[in-house]
Enzyme design. Structure first.
Site: not given
Length: 485
Positions: A232-233, A235-236, A253
């Site tokens: 996910s964005t 967490v990323g 990614e």
């Protein structure tokens, strides 16, 4: 042997063992909630041992002839071919994936490893001229060191191998942390394959754990130089910031909100088929899935009718049934998030032309029509079998709507005028976009990655080789240099 009993353990330093935590992680079949295996979680000490093992084993890997490295990686493909039916069963049971999805994922994995097997023979350097007389500049391409890989639950076999195989092929040690909902498919299965292929003991390690146990230790550990994360964005973003703070290269990614644009001159029947596949493959749990279908108004009503009819025909149920198209989502949290998104969309004015029931982890397809670009359902990633259909008037409006997103991963444009489709595609701020095709595409030698909040970096082919290596400048002075003092 591939079984939950043998793979339901940590793989650290070339040994299969339990973690040192008191926490027990249950690996659950999302369709019938059967416990497939229970794994004692890895601790921070286990992570430390895994990274130390990867670093030590890398020194042995450095000494292996490049052609022998290639042969070892190719043996991994042979092992997959020999055990393809068992791997299929695990994907169906652990992920709730259909047999169609399993075949698709296994094919991607084999192609990715085949590409990675060429990397040992592509570690090319350069000799460059110098501003100084009698001096030679050499650039050596060398492994990055040790790579930490964090993989997601949706396509875990492929998305683990997508980083693990190129990292190994480029000469690195690897520590892999799969998602706790897919510890075998995304973790220990990968370890078993490469162990059987013959990599050095300790070169690839798998730690199965959760954030409550380890916090940020996996990313902050001093040994890894590269952190590859797929997920996910939100967490990323956290992982990317941690990596940079600790002077590590982040490869991210992340999420998507792909727009599938259908112009009035498109082959409508074909576009319907492609749009259905782009949304509902693996229950819509793919970052490249088309969340938003944009349809030009002259064909909008006809599209809605045909699309709703096709979606309503999709069989939901047991993923072991070869006729099933839509199995369960991975956990009840995902199901609840989808239920909330549908309800909020309808409250905002969206029309549910198909309204699927949500029972536990089983989420039947829902099609929301007459969605406006500013609705929450059109702005957030819908990681499941729910889709928004948005009407538009002009080409310019379609491009504007497509770009009205914090994401930029994939997309599609359908039109009879191919060059017009290409020109439209070039105006959409996304890392990947496909003309007269589906939004779900990944090929082993083509650059894969997103723009905006869909990620950083590119993987596959030469781009993976670049990401998992670094350059070292070694200069050679053949004569004594003259100094000014």
């Amino acid at each position: 042997m591939i079984s939950y009993e043998t793979l339901g353990k940590q793989f650290i330093g070339g040994k299969w063992r339990q973690g040192q935590s008191s926490r027990l992680l249950k690996n659950i079949n999302p369709y019938n909630e059967e416990i497939l295996t229970e794994i004692t979680a890895a601790t921070v000490d286990d992570i430390d041992e895994a990274y130390a093992s990867a670093l030590e084993a890398k020194r042995e890997w450095d000494k292996v002839n490049a052609y022998n490295k290639r042969d070892i990686l190719e043996k991994a493909v042979d092992y997959i071919k020999e055990h393809e039916e068992k791997i299929t069963e695990i994907i169906v049971e652990e992920l709730g994936g259909t047999r169609l999805k399993a075949a698709f994922e296994i094919s991607l994995v084999k192609n990715m490893i085949k590409e990675a097997a060429t990397f040992p023979l592509r570690m090319e350097g350069k000799i460059l001229p110098s501003t100084e007389d009698s001096k030679e500049n050499r650039l050596y391409r060398i492994p990055g060191g040790v790579v930490g890989v964090i993989s997601p639950f949706n396509f875990p076999f492929f998305l683990s191998v997508k980083s693990v195989a190129p990292a190994l092929g480029a000469g690195n040690g690897v520590v892999l942390k799969p998602h706790e909902d897919s510890p075998v498919t995304g973790g220990t299965l990968v370890a078993k394959i490469f162990e059987e292929a013959g990599i050095p003991n300790g070169l690839l390690n798998v730690v199965i754990t959760d954030i409550d146990e380890i916090g940020d230790a996996f990313v902050e550990h001093p040994i890894p130089r590269i952190i590859s994360f797929t997920g996910s964005t939100a967490v990323g973003s956290h992982i990317g910031q941690l990596a940079v703070k600790n002077f590590k290269k982040p490869l991210l990614e992340l999420g998507g909100n792909s727009a599938f644009i259908i112009m009035k001159d498109a082959d409508l029947d074909y576009a319907v088929q492609a749009a259905v596949f782009s949304r509902f493959t693996h229950q819509g749990q793919i970052c490249m899935s088309s969340n938003r279908i944009l349809v030009q108004k002259p064909i909008y009503d006809e599209f809605i009718e045909k699309y709703a009819e096709k979606v309503s025909s999709l069989k939901t149920g047991d993923p072991k049934d070869p006729n099933t198209i839509i199995g369960p989502v991975i956990n009840t949290r995902q199901a609840e998030n989808l239920k909330m998104a549908v309800e909020k969309g309808i409250e905002a004015g969206a029309v549910p032309v198909v309204r699927g029931a949500i029972t536990g982890r089983m989420v039947e397809p829902t099609v929301l029509a007459d969605v406006t670009p500013d609705m929450l359902a059109a702005q957030e990633e819908l990681f499941g079998p729910v889709v928004c259909v948005i009407p538009f008037e002009t080409e310019e409006e379609a491009i504007s709507i497509a770009n009205n997103s914090k994401f930029g991963l994939s997309g599609a444009v359908h039109t009879a005028n191919l060059e017009k489709g290409v020109e439209m595609a070039k105006k959409i701020h996304t890392g990947m976009i496909h003309v007269n095709d589906i939004t779900i595409n990944d090929e082993p030698i083509v650059a894969f990655g997103g723009e905006k909040q869909s990620g950083l970096g590119r993987l596959n082919g030469e781009w993976s080789l670049e990401e998992f290596t670094t350059l070292q400048w070694v200069s050679v002075n053949y004569e004594q240099r003259q100094f000014p003092y």
